[in-house]
Design a protein around this motif. Structure first.
Motif, mmCIF file in Angstrom:
data_model
loop_
_atom_site.group_PDB
_atom_site.id
_atom_site.type_symbol
_atom_site.label_atom_id
_atom_site.label_comp_id
_atom_site.label_asym_id
_atom_site.label_seq_id
_atom_site.Cartn_x
_atom_site.Cartn_y
_atom_site.Cartn_z
ATOM 1 N N ASN A 106 0.818 -1.214 0.000
ATOM 2 C CA ASN A 106 0.000 0.000 0.000
ATOM 3 C C ASN A 106 0.852 1.264 0.000
ATOM 4 O O ASN A 106 0.527 2.247 0.644
ATOM 5 C CB ASN A 106 -0.973 0.023 1.189
ATOM 6 C CG ASN A 106 -2.151 0.957 0.941
ATOM 7 O OD1 ASN A 106 -2.519 1.216 -0.193
ATOM 8 N ND2 ASN A 106 -2.722 1.478 2.005
ATOM 9 N N THR A 107 1.957 1.211 -0.742
ATOM 10 C CA THR A 107 2.807 2.386 -0.889
ATOM 11 C C THR A 107 2.408 3.206 -2.110
ATOM 12 O O THR A 107 2.452 4.439 -2.087
ATOM 13 C CB THR A 107 4.287 1.965 -1.005
ATOM 14 O OG1 THR A 107 4.672 1.314 0.215
ATOM 15 C CG2 THR A 107 5.196 3.166 -1.215
ATOM 16 N N ILE A 117 -12.304 -8.646 6.154
ATOM 17 C CA ILE A 117 -11.356 -7.999 5.258
ATOM 18 C C ILE A 117 -9.971 -8.161 5.869
ATOM 19 O O ILE A 117 -9.730 -7.720 6.993
ATOM 20 C CB ILE A 117 -11.687 -6.501 5.098
ATOM 21 C CG1 ILE A 117 -13.089 -6.330 4.508
ATOM 22 C CG2 ILE A 117 -10.646 -5.813 4.223
ATOM 23 C CD1 ILE A 117 -13.569 -4.901 4.496
ATOM 24 N N PRO A 118 -9.018 -8.813 5.175
ATOM 25 C CA PRO A 118 -7.677 -9.002 5.751
ATOM 26 C C PRO A 118 -7.016 -7.664 6.057
ATOM 27 O O PRO A 118 -7.039 -6.741 5.227
ATOM 28 C CB PRO A 118 -6.926 -9.754 4.647
ATOM 29 C CG PRO A 118 -7.986 -10.353 3.785
ATOM 30 C CD PRO A 118 -9.147 -9.412 3.836
ATOM 31 N N LEU A 119 -6.440 -7.546 7.242
ATOM 32 C CA LEU A 119 -5.816 -6.287 7.637
ATOM 33 C C LEU A 119 -4.730 -5.851 6.664
ATOM 34 O O LEU A 119 -4.607 -4.668 6.347
ATOM 35 C CB LEU A 119 -5.217 -6.428 9.045
ATOM 36 C CG LEU A 119 -6.096 -5.991 10.211
ATOM 37 C CD1 LEU A 119 -5.411 -6.285 11.538
ATOM 38 C CD2 LEU A 119 -6.438 -4.516 10.115
ATOM 39 N N GLN A 123 4.001 -2.418 17.255
ATOM 40 C CA GLN A 123 5.381 -2.891 17.134
ATOM 41 C C GLN A 123 5.494 -4.389 17.332
ATOM 42 O O GLN A 123 6.321 -5.048 16.692
ATOM 43 C CB GLN A 123 6.259 -2.148 18.137
ATOM 44 C CG GLN A 123 7.751 -2.333 17.922
ATOM 45 C CD GLN A 123 8.562 -1.379 18.770
ATOM 46 O OE1 GLN A 123 8.189 -1.065 19.891
ATOM 47 N NE2 GLN A 123 9.675 -0.908 18.239
ATOM 48 N N THR A 124 4.682 -4.954 18.219
ATOM 49 C CA THR A 124 4.723 -6.395 18.479
ATOM 50 C C THR A 124 3.580 -7.135 17.800
ATOM 51 O O THR A 124 3.364 -8.313 18.052
ATOM 52 C CB THR A 124 4.683 -6.670 19.994
ATOM 53 O OG1 THR A 124 3.527 -6.036 20.566
ATOM 54 C CG2 THR A 124 5.931 -6.138 20.678
ATOM 55 N N GLY A 125 2.826 -6.447 16.952
ATOM 56 C CA GLY A 125 1.735 -7.068 16.215
ATOM 57 C C GLY A 125 1.896 -6.849 14.729
ATOM 58 O O GLY A 125 3.003 -6.843 14.199
ATOM 59 N N GLY A 126 0.776 -6.649 14.056
ATOM 60 C CA GLY A 126 0.822 -6.424 12.615
ATOM 61 C C GLY A 126 1.111 -4.976 12.278
ATOM 62 O O GLY A 126 1.025 -4.081 13.123
ATOM 63 N N THR A 127 1.481 -4.756 11.025
ATOM 64 C CA THR A 127 1.713 -3.420 10.501
ATOM 65 C C THR A 127 0.693 -3.149 9.408
ATOM 66 O O THR A 127 0.475 -3.983 8.534
ATOM 67 C CB THR A 127 3.129 -3.295 9.912
ATOM 68 O OG1 THR A 127 4.082 -3.532 10.952
ATOM 69 C CG2 THR A 127 3.365 -1.903 9.334
ATOM 70 N N VAL A 128 0.060 -1.987 9.470
ATOM 71 C CA VAL A 128 -0.923 -1.619 8.453
ATOM 72 C C VAL A 128 -0.546 -0.275 7.836
ATOM 73 O O VAL A 128 0.077 0.566 8.481
ATOM 74 C CB VAL A 128 -2.353 -1.556 9.038
ATOM 75 C CG1 VAL A 128 -2.819 -2.934 9.480
ATOM 76 C CG2 VAL A 128 -2.441 -0.574 10.201
ATOM 77 N N ARG A 129 -0.936 -0.107 6.560
ATOM 78 C CA ARG A 129 -0.677 1.140 5.839
ATOM 79 C C ARG A 129 -1.924 1.518 5.026
ATOM 80 O O ARG A 129 -1.842 1.681 3.808
ATOM 81 C CB ARG A 129 0.537 0.980 4.912
ATOM 82 C CG ARG A 129 1.843 0.732 5.638
ATOM 83 C CD ARG A 129 2.960 0.400 4.666
ATOM 84 N NE ARG A 129 3.150 1.429 3.653
ATOM 85 C CZ ARG A 129 3.817 2.564 3.842
ATOM 86 N NH1 ARG A 129 4.363 2.827 5.023
ATOM 87 N NH2 ARG A 129 3.950 3.440 2.870
ATOM 88 N N PRO A 130 -3.082 1.640 5.689
ATOM 89 C CA PRO A 130 -4.314 1.930 4.946
ATOM 90 C C PRO A 130 -4.376 3.398 4.515
ATOM 91 O O PRO A 130 -3.594 4.235 4.974
ATOM 92 C CB PRO A 130 -5.402 1.614 5.963
ATOM 93 C CG PRO A 130 -4.768 1.951 7.281
ATOM 94 C CD PRO A 130 -3.327 1.536 7.134
ATOM 95 N N GLY A 151 2.382 4.434 8.967
ATOM 96 C CA GLY A 151 2.441 4.508 7.515
ATOM 97 C C GLY A 151 1.086 4.787 6.889
ATOM 98 O O GLY A 151 0.977 4.887 5.663
ATOM 99 N N SER A 152 0.039 4.945 7.711
ATOM 100 C CA SER A 152 -1.307 5.218 7.211
ATOM 101 C C SER A 152 -1.339 6.584 6.532
ATOM 102 O O SER A 152 -0.702 7.529 6.990
ATOM 103 C CB SER A 152 -2.320 5.192 8.362
ATOM 104 O OG SER A 152 -2.247 3.967 9.073
ATOM 105 N N LYS A 153 -2.099 6.675 5.444
ATOM 106 C CA LYS A 153 -2.167 7.938 4.706
ATOM 107 C C LYS A 153 -2.861 9.030 5.531
ATOM 108 O O LYS A 153 -2.435 10.176 5.555
ATOM 109 C CB LYS A 153 -2.911 7.739 3.385
ATOM 110 C CG LYS A 153 -2.355 6.626 2.498
ATOM 111 C CD LYS A 153 -0.955 6.911 2.008
ATOM 112 C CE LYS A 153 -0.521 5.896 0.949
ATOM 113 N NZ LYS A 153 -0.416 4.504 1.405
ATOM 114 N N THR A 154 -3.977 8.659 6.186
ATOM 115 C CA THR A 154 -4.728 9.597 7.025
ATOM 116 C C THR A 154 -5.087 8.902 8.334
ATOM 117 O O THR A 154 -5.573 7.772 8.325
ATOM 118 C CB THR A 154 -6.024 10.064 6.331
ATOM 119 O OG1 THR A 154 -5.691 10.694 5.085
ATOM 120 C CG2 THR A 154 -6.783 11.057 7.201
#
Length: 325
Positions: free
Chosen positions: A158-159, A197-199, A252-259, A279-282
């Motif tokens: 999602n970059t 919906i997969p994270l 940090q110890t779980g998942g990373t999202v960039r929605p 890393g989320s846009k908004t």
């Protein structure tokens, strides 16, 4: 001299983030005057693989071994190595996710290649082969120059937005002879999350923290997420308290999202949580504490009790959608 891309799929359906990786490889290939070859491992239908042409792949190398439907890092590395040798590839792209992080370092060693993990930019070839990535849990950026002949890159999902074009990739079978140790780890059971919906693929995420006061109030998070078509997530204390399953834990110890949109409800915004979402846009923060650290990282903030704000926000979203049908 093709640029090689590792393509991921779930139950034979290619993941959106893999289309992004193919498109990213296409951008690099065009600048280098070469083509893109996607590597697909496991059971995938021809029409699904052909669709990779809509994102810039000219060819697909398919290793049709059902054992590769699940991640086997050694086997994946062997297949990518064979593909790189066949195509005489100098650049190999994977995603910066569980699969990519397991495979890319192994492949880099086998190819004597430089590696950039978590790329956020296309290579700047005016100054060598310089790629931007986040460091220190996303609080800073580094610009790394790969000087080796062969280069391995993992791309943060999602970059870049997807741009679909007309195209159809040709498919070629890649025959592989694996050894027993390639499948040394035996998968005894796979419990897949269904109906959600997969994270990792979500464009919109609604996430809750201890400010929700208890699992009995989580329906408010789910109602807003359903209205938005969003995935749901949570902070670590919520997962540790078993209010929510651990696969929803981001940080940090779980998942990373960039929605494109991350709504944080009742989450204070400790640095450990921010590391997984910055890393989320908004970012929109809802918290009754006006001094909550999360407000400093937010694009928009609402000071108020989550249990009062969420129903009003859901109704506002519902009304907006009705008026824009």
């Amino acid at each position: 001299m093709s640029v090689i891309v590792l393509v991921e799929h779930t139950d034979g359906i290619i993941k959106k983030k893999s289309f992004e990786a193919v498109q990213y490889a296409s951008g690099i290939a065009k600048k280098a005057g070469t083509t893109v070859t996607a590597v697909v491992l496991g059971t995938v239908a021809d029409n699904e693989m052909e669709s990779l042409g809509q994102y810039g792949a000219q060819k697909v190398l398919h290793v049709a071994d059902a054992r590769l439907d699940e991640l086997h890092a050694r086997a994946y590395t062997s297949a990518l190595f064979a593909a790189a040798q066949k195509e005489n590839s100098k650049i190999i792209i994977a995603l910066h996710d569980i699969n990519g992080r397991a495979v890319a370092p192994r492949l880099a060693v086998k190819l004597n290649a430089g590696l950039v993990a978590g790329a956020l930019s296309y290579p700047d070839t005016d100054k060598g082969f310089v790629i931007k990535k986040a460091v220190f849990s996303g609080k800073a950026f580094a610009y790394l120059n790969i000087t080796s002949d062969v280069k391995v890159i993992t791309l943060m999902p999602n970059t870049f937005p997807l741009n679909k074009v007309d195209g159809k990739a040709s498919i070629e079978k890649l025959d592989m002879s694996f050894v027993d140790k390639d499948f040394g780890i035996k998968v005894k059971e796979v419990n897949k999350i269904t109906g959600e919906i997969p994270l990792g693929d979500a464009q919109l995420v609604v996430s809750g923290g201890r400010g929700m006061k208890g699992p009995e109030n989580w329906g408010l998070i789910e109602d807003l997420a359903k209205e938005l078509g969003a995935a749901t997530a949570c902070s670590r204390p919520v997962a540790d308290a078993h209010w929510r399953p651990h696969h929803e834990h981001v940080g940090q110890t779980g998942g990373t999202v960039r929605p494109n949109l991350y709504i944080a409800v009742g989450i204070s915004g400790a640095i450990q949580h921010l590391a997984g979402v910055n890393g989320s846009k908004t970012i929109v923060v809802i918290n009754k504490d006006p001094e909550a650290p999360f407000f400093k990282a937010a694009n928009y903030g609402v000071v108020g009790d989550a249990l009062e704000v969420l129903p009003k926000l859901k109704e506002a979203v519902k009304k907006f959608r009705q008026n824009h049908k």
